[in-house]
Design a protein around this motif. Structure first.
Motif, PDB file in Angstrom:
ATOM      1  N   ASP A   1      -6.130   3.476   9.807  1.00 33.58           N
ATOM      2  CA  ASP A   1      -5.177   3.979   8.802  1.00 33.58           C
ATOM      3  C   ASP A   1      -5.734   3.934   7.380  1.00 33.58           C
ATOM      4  O   ASP A   1      -4.993   4.141   6.427  1.00 33.58           O
ATOM      5  CB  ASP A   1      -3.861   3.194   8.872  1.00 33.58           C
ATOM      6  N   ARG A   2      -7.042   3.691   7.248  1.00 33.64           N
ATOM      7  CA  ARG A   2      -7.667   3.684   5.925  1.00 33.64           C
ATOM      8  C   ARG A   2      -8.226   5.060   5.614  1.00 33.64           C
ATOM      9  O   ARG A   2      -8.656   5.791   6.508  1.00 33.64           O
ATOM     10  CB  ARG A   2      -8.794   2.640   5.871  1.00 33.64           C
TER      11      ARG A   2
ATOM     12  N   ALA B   1       0.840  -1.206   0.000  1.00 34.54           N
ATOM     13  CA  ALA B   1       0.000   0.000   0.000  1.00 34.54           C
ATOM     14  C   ALA B   1       0.866   1.243   0.000  1.00 34.54           C
ATOM     15  O   ALA B   1       1.942   1.272   0.595  1.00 34.54           O
ATOM     16  CB  ALA B   1      -0.905  -0.018   1.235  1.00 34.54           C
TER      17      ALA B   1
ATOM     18  N   TYR C   1     -13.274   2.592   1.420  1.00 35.93           N
ATOM     19  CA  TYR C   1     -11.917   3.049   1.677  1.00 35.93           C
ATOM     20  C   TYR C   1     -11.133   3.066   0.363  1.00 35.93           C
ATOM     21  O   TYR C   1     -11.360   2.229  -0.517  1.00 35.93           O
ATOM     22  CB  TYR C   1     -11.218   2.130   2.685  1.00 35.93           C
TER      23      TYR C   1
ATOM     24  N   SER D   1      -4.130   2.445  -0.620  1.00 36.19           N
ATOM     25  CA  SER D   1      -3.568   3.641   0.009  1.00 36.19           C
ATOM     26  C   SER D   1      -3.972   3.670   1.474  1.00 36.19           C
ATOM     27  O   SER D   1      -5.115   3.359   1.821  1.00 36.19           O
ATOM     28  CB  SER D   1      -4.068   4.909  -0.682  1.00 36.19           C
ATOM     29  N   ARG D   2      -3.022   4.067   2.311  1.00 36.28           N
ATOM     30  CA  ARG D   2      -3.276   4.135   3.747  1.00 36.28           C
ATOM     31  C   ARG D   2      -2.544   5.335   4.343  1.00 36.28           C
ATOM     32  O   ARG D   2      -1.590   5.831   3.764  1.00 36.28           O
ATOM     33  CB  ARG D   2      -2.803   2.851   4.457  1.00 36.28           C
ATOM     34  N   TRP D   3      -3.022   5.758   5.507  1.00 33.35           N
ATOM     35  CA  TRP D   3      -2.267   6.715   6.282  1.00 33.35           C
ATOM     36  C   TRP D   3      -1.074   6.004   6.906  1.00 33.35           C
ATOM     37  O   TRP D   3      -1.154   4.816   7.231  1.00 33.35           O
ATOM     38  CB  TRP D   3      -3.130   7.331   7.388  1.00 33.35           C
TER      39      TRP D   3
END
Length: 205
Positions: free
Chosen positions: A69-70, A33, A81, A85-87
């Motif tokens: 983290d989404r 991700a 979501y 990609s994630r935080w």
């Protein structure tokens, strides 16, 4: 004969192990991700002549669907979501870090206590984040609008309410791409926290 009996099971186990190993290597590799963060680009206010006062942040909540983290999106009532990609950390953690930086960067009288003896604080601040999402309110292919809403409550050491306010910030992303969406999140967080710090400065004077 006994030797053959011992050899055949060993050969069978080795063959199974080889087959399993072959199966594992045939599985496709998972794409990692892409990680992003928001900092909240704060524009410091002019220095104040008011006497400084200490604020302890205690309690508070973060909307559960977006606290991880989404990257949360909403299309009408449908939540999803952003794929792949994630935080870099849970959004609630990044938000708390940005909030501390916002007070540190500001030249106003409110000084946020992050450690030490909270009993010496002049005020207690509670911040509840109730929305933190990208809204596709102009169609699924158009650039989404980032929405950050929160409620702040400020009380004195005697628990007397000094003030409360709802904040809402909306920033339209420049494009329907993850990088543009993250940039809009950063801007929205910065605006929301800037308003929060300014309000805290004014309430405490």
């Amino acid at each position: 004969m006994n030797a053959l009996k011992r050899i055949f099971p060993a050969l069978a186990l080795a063959a199974c192990a080889a087959l399993l190993a072959g199966c594992i290597t045939l599985l496709p590799d998972e794409e990692p991700a892409q990680l992003y963060r928001f900092d909240g680009d704060i524009q410091p206010a002019a220095a104040s002549q008011a006497a400084p006062f200490a604020v302890a942040r205690l309690g508070g909540s973060f909307v559960q669907a977006a606290a991880n983290d989404r990257i949360l999106t909403m299309t009408g009532s449908r939540a999803a979501y952003v794929a792949g990609s994630r935080w870099v950390s849970p959004a609630s953690v990044l938000f708390n870090e940005a909030l501390s930086r916002a007070f540190d960067a500001d030249a106003g009288p409110a000084r946020l206590l992050t450690r030490g003896d909270f009993s010496k604080a002049d005020y207690v601040l509670r911040v509840d984040v109730t929305q933190f999402e990208a809204q596709y309110n102009q169609g699924p292919k158009a650039a989404p609008e980032i929405v950050v809403t929160m409620r702040a409550t400020l009380t004195g050491p005697d628990r007397v309410l000094a003030g409360s306010r709802n904040f809402e910030t909306r920033v339209r992303a420049g494009d329907n791409r993850v990088t543009a969406i993250v940039a809009a999140y950063d801007q929205a967080v910065g605006q929301a926290l800037g308003e929060l710090v300014a309000w805290t400065n004014a309430r405490g004077v």
